[in-house]
Write a protein that holds these residues in place. Structure first.
Motif, mmCIF file in Angstrom:
data_model
loop_
_atom_site.group_PDB
_atom_site.id
_atom_site.type_symbol
_atom_site.label_atom_id
_atom_site.label_comp_id
_atom_site.label_asym_id
_atom_site.label_seq_id
_atom_site.Cartn_x
_atom_site.Cartn_y
_atom_site.Cartn_z
ATOM 1 N N ALA A 61 -7.204 37.923 28.939
ATOM 2 C CA ALA A 61 -6.305 37.976 27.782
ATOM 3 C C ALA A 61 -4.968 37.303 28.039
ATOM 4 O O ALA A 61 -4.217 37.043 27.093
ATOM 5 N N HIS A 62 -4.645 37.013 29.310
ATOM 6 C CA HIS A 62 -3.339 36.438 29.635
ATOM 7 C C HIS A 62 -3.450 35.057 30.295
ATOM 8 O O HIS A 62 -2.462 34.572 30.871
ATOM 9 N N ILE A 63 -4.612 34.411 30.205
ATOM 10 C CA ILE A 63 -4.808 33.155 30.935
ATOM 11 C C ILE A 63 -5.150 32.019 29.972
ATOM 12 O O ILE A 63 -5.989 32.174 29.080
ATOM 13 N N PHE A 64 -4.480 30.888 30.180
ATOM 14 C CA PHE A 64 -4.866 29.662 29.487
ATOM 15 C C PHE A 64 -4.932 28.524 30.501
ATOM 16 O O PHE A 64 -4.411 28.624 31.616
ATOM 17 N N VAL A 65 -5.584 27.449 30.082
ATOM 18 C CA VAL A 65 -5.827 26.319 30.978
ATOM 19 C C VAL A 65 -5.372 25.039 30.305
ATOM 20 O O VAL A 65 -5.605 24.838 29.097
ATOM 21 N N ILE A 66 -4.733 24.178 31.072
ATOM 22 C CA ILE A 66 -4.330 22.850 30.586
ATOM 23 C C ILE A 66 -5.181 21.809 31.306
ATOM 24 O O ILE A 66 -5.173 21.736 32.537
ATOM 25 N N THR A 238 -6.904 16.951 36.731
ATOM 26 C CA THR A 238 -6.922 18.294 37.285
ATOM 27 C C THR A 238 -6.776 19.290 36.140
ATOM 28 O O THR A 238 -6.506 18.900 34.992
ATOM 29 N N VAL A 239 -6.996 20.563 36.441
ATOM 30 C CA VAL A 239 -6.723 21.603 35.443
ATOM 31 C C VAL A 239 -5.664 22.537 36.002
ATOM 32 O O VAL A 239 -5.675 22.872 37.186
ATOM 33 N N TYR A 240 -4.745 22.920 35.148
ATOM 34 C CA TYR A 240 -3.718 23.879 35.520
ATOM 35 C C TYR A 240 -4.081 25.218 34.891
ATOM 36 O O TYR A 240 -4.201 25.336 33.668
ATOM 37 N N ILE A 241 -4.262 26.212 35.725
ATOM 38 C CA ILE A 241 -4.604 27.565 35.269
ATOM 39 C C ILE A 241 -3.327 28.386 35.274
ATOM 40 O O ILE A 241 -2.655 28.496 36.309
ATOM 41 N N VAL A 242 -2.990 28.959 34.119
ATOM 42 C CA VAL A 242 -1.700 29.630 33.941
ATOM 43 C C VAL A 242 -1.931 31.054 33.450
ATOM 44 O O VAL A 242 -2.690 31.279 32.499
ATOM 45 N N ARG A 243 -1.252 32.000 34.085
ATOM 46 C CA ARG A 243 -1.297 33.401 33.646
ATOM 47 C C ARG A 243 0.049 33.779 33.050
ATOM 48 O O ARG A 243 1.094 33.514 33.651
ATOM 49 N N SER A 246 2.360 37.964 28.601
ATOM 50 C CA SER A 246 2.083 38.528 27.273
ATOM 51 C C SER A 246 0.782 37.953 26.737
ATOM 52 O O SER A 246 0.411 36.817 27.057
ATOM 53 N N THR A 247 0.101 38.736 25.900
ATOM 54 C CA THR A 247 -1.124 38.238 25.277
ATOM 55 C C THR A 247 -0.824 37.236 24.162
ATOM 56 O O THR A 247 -1.718 36.519 23.722
ATOM 57 N N ASP A 248 0.423 37.199 23.703
ATOM 58 C CA ASP A 248 0.830 36.192 22.719
ATOM 59 C C ASP A 248 1.155 34.916 23.495
ATOM 60 O O ASP A 248 2.316 34.665 23.866
ATOM 61 N N MET A 249 0.125 34.101 23.706
ATOM 62 C CA MET A 249 0.272 32.945 24.587
ATOM 63 C C MET A 249 0.783 31.705 23.877
ATOM 64 O O MET A 249 1.143 30.717 24.525
ATOM 65 N N ALA A 250 0.804 31.688 22.562
ATOM 66 C CA ALA A 250 1.174 30.478 21.812
ATOM 67 C C ALA A 250 2.541 29.931 22.210
ATOM 68 O O ALA A 250 2.670 28.725 22.503
ATOM 69 N N PRO A 251 3.615 30.746 22.237
ATOM 70 C CA PRO A 251 4.925 30.188 22.620
ATOM 71 C C PRO A 251 4.970 29.729 24.071
ATOM 72 O O PRO A 251 5.668 28.761 24.396
ATOM 73 N N PRO A 271 -4.506 16.310 22.644
ATOM 74 C CA PRO A 271 -3.854 17.263 21.732
ATOM 75 C C PRO A 271 -4.823 18.231 21.065
ATOM 76 O O PRO A 271 -4.423 19.311 20.617
ATOM 77 N N ALA A 272 -6.109 17.841 20.980
ATOM 78 C CA ALA A 272 -7.090 18.714 20.313
ATOM 79 C C ALA A 272 -7.774 19.664 21.282
ATOM 80 O O ALA A 272 -8.050 20.815 20.946
ATOM 81 N N ASP A 273 -8.074 19.184 22.491
ATOM 82 C CA ASP A 273 -8.872 19.978 23.421
ATOM 83 C C ASP A 273 -8.222 20.104 24.790
ATOM 84 O O ASP A 273 -8.856 20.515 25.744
ATOM 85 N N GLY A 274 -6.949 19.769 24.888
ATOM 86 C CA GLY A 274 -6.287 19.777 26.188
ATOM 87 C C GLY A 274 -5.899 21.152 26.677
ATOM 88 O O GLY A 274 -5.666 21.340 27.872
ATOM 89 N N VAL A 275 -5.805 22.105 25.766
ATOM 90 C CA VAL A 275 -5.442 23.472 26.143
ATOM 91 C C VAL A 275 -6.506 24.424 25.611
ATOM 92 O O VAL A 275 -6.921 24.326 24.454
ATOM 93 N N VAL A 276 -6.950 25.344 26.451
ATOM 94 C CA VAL A 276 -7.935 26.346 26.042
ATOM 95 C C VAL A 276 -7.588 27.676 26.706
ATOM 96 O O VAL A 276 -7.225 27.714 27.888
ATOM 97 N N THR A 277 -7.626 28.737 25.933
ATOM 98 C CA THR A 277 -7.451 30.069 26.515
ATOM 99 C C THR A 277 -8.796 30.568 27.020
ATOM 100 O O THR A 277 -9.850 30.098 26.570
ATOM 101 N N LEU A 278 -8.786 31.513 27.945
ATOM 102 C CA LEU A 278 -10.062 32.025 28.446
ATOM 103 C C LEU A 278 -10.866 32.745 27.366
ATOM 104 O O LEU A 278 -12.098 32.640 27.359
ATOM 105 N N PRO A 279 -10.231 33.478 26.421
ATOM 106 C CA PRO A 279 -11.041 34.011 25.310
ATOM 107 C C PRO A 279 -11.733 32.911 24.514
ATOM 108 O O PRO A 279 -12.883 33.070 24.094
ATOM 109 N N GLN A 280 -11.049 31.781 24.302
ATOM 110 C CA GLN A 280 -11.696 30.653 23.616
ATOM 111 C C GLN A 280 -12.817 30.063 24.455
ATOM 112 O O GLN A 280 -13.875 29.703 23.933
ATOM 113 N N ALA A 281 -12.594 29.976 25.759
ATOM 114 C CA ALA A 281 -13.637 29.460 26.652
ATOM 115 C C ALA A 281 -14.864 30.363 26.636
ATOM 116 O O ALA A 281 -15.999 29.878 26.664
#
Length: 417
Positions: A61-66, A238-243, A246-251, A271-281
């Motif tokens: 819930a707190h992780i997204f990937v670039i 490469t991919v950057y994994i970020v934790r 907050s669960t509000d990851m948009a900002p 811009p369309a697929d460069g960022v994905v959250t783990l729930p989306q994954a």
């Protein structure tokens, strides 16, 4: 109706069925095929549902990937410097708890480096398959996983690794699933494993971490992962994994992309697929499993409905064919309940014959699926719940025609030719 009275009906019922061999055989075969196909289909659906609902072991819930692609013309040394700078910038972004770079991430649907681990350098038996995550000392905290034994990496143990370099390091961390498979008789901590390019000592055991292959095709190894101390300086990206905190990851995502945009001359981020959250994954990675589970459940349901319809149709036909016989029985003293029970017992015997044949077919079908696909053995419970469901379905399907037969007045039935 007592058991003795029911048992007395079996012989005349079997004799009556013997005069309708083809129709009886068709219903038996339909029940058998329904049990064989529906039990395996529902089992496949259940395994897929269990597979897609299990936790990844991370703080999803707190992780997204670039997904970061490098522009052409950069050397591995330049890319290594870029990664160091990017990670430092990402860790300074407000709302970011931790971050690191890798070549893959959990539930990605692909990626990761497949490795073959040996317990001895001269081992001739099949090596243990596992998947490598390239990580640093921040990976444990970024994933949100815990060590059940041992220690984390130290900063001085993290090396730069190019695409064509040998995959070799003095120390690694493995997941508990992999550790138990490598050393089932004792702790893996401190033991040495051998990669294709050299040995490594296991310094830590992580509780749980799912691999990048989200689908069911790698079910047997998707928790058998190795954390490898390296920054992977791939010239492609490469991919950057970020934790986040907050669960509000948009900002936080917006701020992270803003931090990386300061050096747009070295990178490309879709811009369309460069960022994905783990729930989306998770949603994307398990799309196939959800579709297969739905289709299998639908197929099993349609088969059950078809079988119920066949039983209703055949029972109605037999009632119309035996109205005179029913009338004679009623005239000789048989009650409406006797007629009703007769058809229920008859249906029970037909369905039981189908269940015996269907159980054998279900077992053989499961063996075939185990050989061609990565499917576990059909549990014994399937051979209990499946027959019970078909018995109940058969009794429910025959009840309507049987009630109609029981309500026919004797004088009307006798006069019907």
């Amino acid at each position: 109706m007592t058991f003795k009275k029911i048992s007395m009906q079996i012989r005349p019922i079997l004799a009556a069925l013997g005069r309708h061999k083809m129709a009886t055989a068709l219903i038996v075969l339909q029940v058998a095929l329904t049990l064989a196909v529906a039990s395996n289909a529902l089992f496949i659906a259940a395994t897929r549902v269990m597979h897609l609902s299990r936790p990844s072991g991370t703080d999803e819930a707190h992780i997204f990937v670039i997904r970061n692609d490098w522009k052409n013309g950069q050397t591995p040394v330049q890319i290594d410097a870029n990664i160091r700078t990017d990670i430092a910038d990402l860790r300074k972004v407000p709302g970011v708890r931790d971050a690191f770079s890798s070549e893959a991430f959990p539930l990605e649907g692909g990626g990761g480096v497949l490795s073959r681990l040996k317990l001895r350098p001269d081992q001739t038996t099949r090596p243990k398959l596992s998947i490598i995550y390239f990580t640093d000392e921040h990976a444990i905290d970024t994933f949100g996983i815990s060590l059940v034994e041992g220690r984390n990496f130290r900063r001085d143990e993290i090396a730069a690794l190019g695409r064509y370099d040998k995959i070799s390091a003095p120390v690694v961390i493995v997941t508990r699933s992999l550790a138990n498979k490598l050393f089932p008789d004792g702790s893996a901590l401190g033991k040495t494993v051998y990669f294709a390019d050299g040995p490594a000592a296991i310094i830590g055991i992580a509780d749980a971490l799912q691999g990048p292959y989200a689908g069911s095709t790698t079910r047997s190894i998707d928790e058998d992962n190795v954390l490898f101390p390296a920054r992977f300086d791939d010239t492609d990206g490469t991919v950057y994994i970020v934790r986040t905190t907050s669960t509000d990851m948009a900002p936080v995502i917006k701020a992270a992309l803003g931090a990386l945009s300061k050096r747009e001359d070295v990178r490309l981020i879709d811009p369309a697929d460069g960022v994905v959250t783990l729930p989306q994954a998770r949603e994307r990675g398990y799309a196939t499993d959800r579709s297969v589970a739905s289709l299998m459940a639908l197929a099993a349901g349609l088969l059950l409905l078809a079988t119920a319809g066949g039983i209703v149709g055949l029972s109605s036909f037999w009632v119309s064919q035996r109205r005179r016989q029913i009338g004679i029985r009623r005239s000789l003293g048989a009650t409406a309940a006797d007629v009703l029970h007769y058809f229920h017992v008859e249906n029970f015997l037909i369905v039981s014959g189908g269940i015996v044949l269907g159980s054998l077919l279900a077992f053989l079908a499961n063996l075939a699926l185990m050989n061609f696909y990565e499917l576990p053995r059909l549990p014994l419970s399937a051979f209990m719940w499946g027959p019970l469901l078909l018995w109940l379905l058969g009794q429910a399907a025959v009840h309507g025609p049987a009630r109609y037969a029981a309500k026919v007045p004797p004088i009307v039935a006798i006069r019907t030719e």
